[in-house]
Design a protein around this motif. Sequence first.
Motif, PDB file in Angstrom:
ATOM      1  N   HIS A  60      21.174   8.920 -28.986  1.00 16.97           N
ATOM      2  CA  HIS A  60      20.111   9.362 -29.908  1.00 16.97           C
ATOM      3  C   HIS A  60      20.115  10.879 -30.094  1.00 16.97           C
ATOM      4  CE1 HIS A  60      18.250   5.383 -29.802  1.00 16.97           C
ATOM      5  NE2 HIS A  60      18.422   5.401 -28.493  1.00 16.97           N
ATOM      6  N   HIS A 127      19.457  -0.900 -31.328  1.00 15.35           N
ATOM      7  CA  HIS A 127      20.077  -1.385 -30.082  1.00 15.35           C
ATOM      8  C   HIS A 127      20.613  -2.818 -30.221  1.00 15.35           C
ATOM      9  CE1 HIS A 127      17.188   1.801 -28.994  1.00 15.35           C
ATOM     10  NE2 HIS A 127      18.150   2.176 -28.173  1.00 15.35           N
ATOM     11  N   HIS A 193      12.949   3.559 -22.206  1.00 15.06           N
ATOM     12  CA  HIS A 193      12.796   3.625 -23.659  1.00 15.06           C
ATOM     13  C   HIS A 193      13.062   2.250 -24.242  1.00 15.06           C
ATOM     14  CE1 HIS A 193      17.106   3.769 -24.451  1.00 15.06           C
ATOM     15  NE2 HIS A 193      16.904   3.945 -25.730  1.00 15.06           N
ATOM     16  N   ALA A 195      14.859  -0.004 -25.533  1.00 10.83           N
ATOM     17  CA  ALA A 195      16.213  -0.386 -25.939  1.00 10.83           C
ATOM     18  C   ALA A 195      16.424  -1.893 -25.922  1.00 10.83           C
ATOM     19  CB  ALA A 195      17.230   0.273 -25.019  1.00 10.83           C
ATOM     20  N   VAL A 213      11.421   3.711 -29.212  1.00  8.15           N
ATOM     21  CA  VAL A 213      12.789   3.259 -29.481  1.00  8.15           C
ATOM     22  C   VAL A 213      13.806   4.401 -29.383  1.00  8.15           C
ATOM     23  CG1 VAL A 213      14.315   2.296 -31.241  1.00  8.15           C
ATOM     24  CG2 VAL A 213      12.070   1.313 -30.881  1.00  8.15           C
ATOM     25  N   ASP A 273      22.123   2.402 -23.342  1.00  6.52           N
ATOM     26  CA  ASP A 273      22.849   2.878 -24.510  1.00  6.52           C
ATOM     27  C   ASP A 273      24.270   3.336 -24.182  1.00  6.52           C
ATOM     28  OD1 ASP A 273      20.386   2.430 -25.545  1.00  6.52           O
ATOM     29  OD2 ASP A 273      20.109   4.407 -26.434  1.00  6.52           O
TER      30      ASP A 273
HETATM   31 ZN    ZN Z   1      18.420   3.890 -27.171  1.00  4.49          ZN
END
Ligand code: ZN
Length: 301
Positions: A60, A127, A193, A195, A213, A273
């Motif tokens: 991100h 995601h 977060h 995800a 997000v 991520d």
């Molecule tokens: Zn993320």
Amino acid sequence: MLITVGLTLVGCRIEETKEVEKIGPLHIVVTTGIIKNTLDNIVQSHCEVTALMGPGTDPHIYKPTPGDVELLDEADVIVANGLHLEGKMAEMLEKYGAEKPVIFVADGLSEEDVISTADMDDAKDPHIWFDTKIWMKGMAYVTDELGKIDSSIDSTIHLNYQEYKDEIKKLDKWVAESLDSLNDASRVLVTSHDAFSYFGRRYKMKVKGIQGVSTLSEVGLKEVSEMVDFLIDRKIKSIFTETSTSDKTAQSIVEGCAAKGYQVAIKGPLYSDALGEPDSDAGTYIGMIQANVRTIVEGLK
Ligand code: ZN
């Protein structure tokens, strides 16, 4: 006269070399390690795949380095996740799109595949790899596009895709069965977060992210206190950290719970991520999902 012939010959040879180079394996530059590992299984030795983001990298907020720009300049094809996952690279990817093929995995999805969210630009949750079925749908599109770019590998990569998809189907079944060992009240996943919404939708788990997000937003006291009340109310045993985000907020939630006489554990980290180190259990897409599911089941049982 002789000199002219010589030059022509040299010229011919140069032409030939160029043609051979063009037929050689495509060099594909991708953004995340998750895309790279999935694609490696599909293209195998027929293309060279390089990822810009390594283990533990937060996509991100990732800004390409000068080395990355060199790789992108030299790439034959670029593959990215899309849906603003690569938030700081959007403009750059658009610029490359004018020069060479830039394929977004998310472009293979339909509107109902994609989860909407209020906290990101464009209001879409990026995601998509956490719903294995949707991820493979996106990858089917990438495979089709690569086959169009180099028709000599089209049938081979489609065969590899099918084989890998069969493996992913087995993984999907294993995930569902593993999570079935949790009772309904425990099927709540609180993470750093947001995800895991695709994961939650696919495997019927309630998912709450502390940070929203995108990792770009800051967490306020209000969010922390609401989360504390939620955890106590639901008697949730553990919350989870992630490899690519900060643990600070998780810590303040544990403290908030403790102040109200409730003990909640911090478990993890979950791979959200980014993949784990290449030689670790979570160094592949399949391994990452398996590692997460083991951690989740252990923490919530
Ligand atoms: Zn993320």
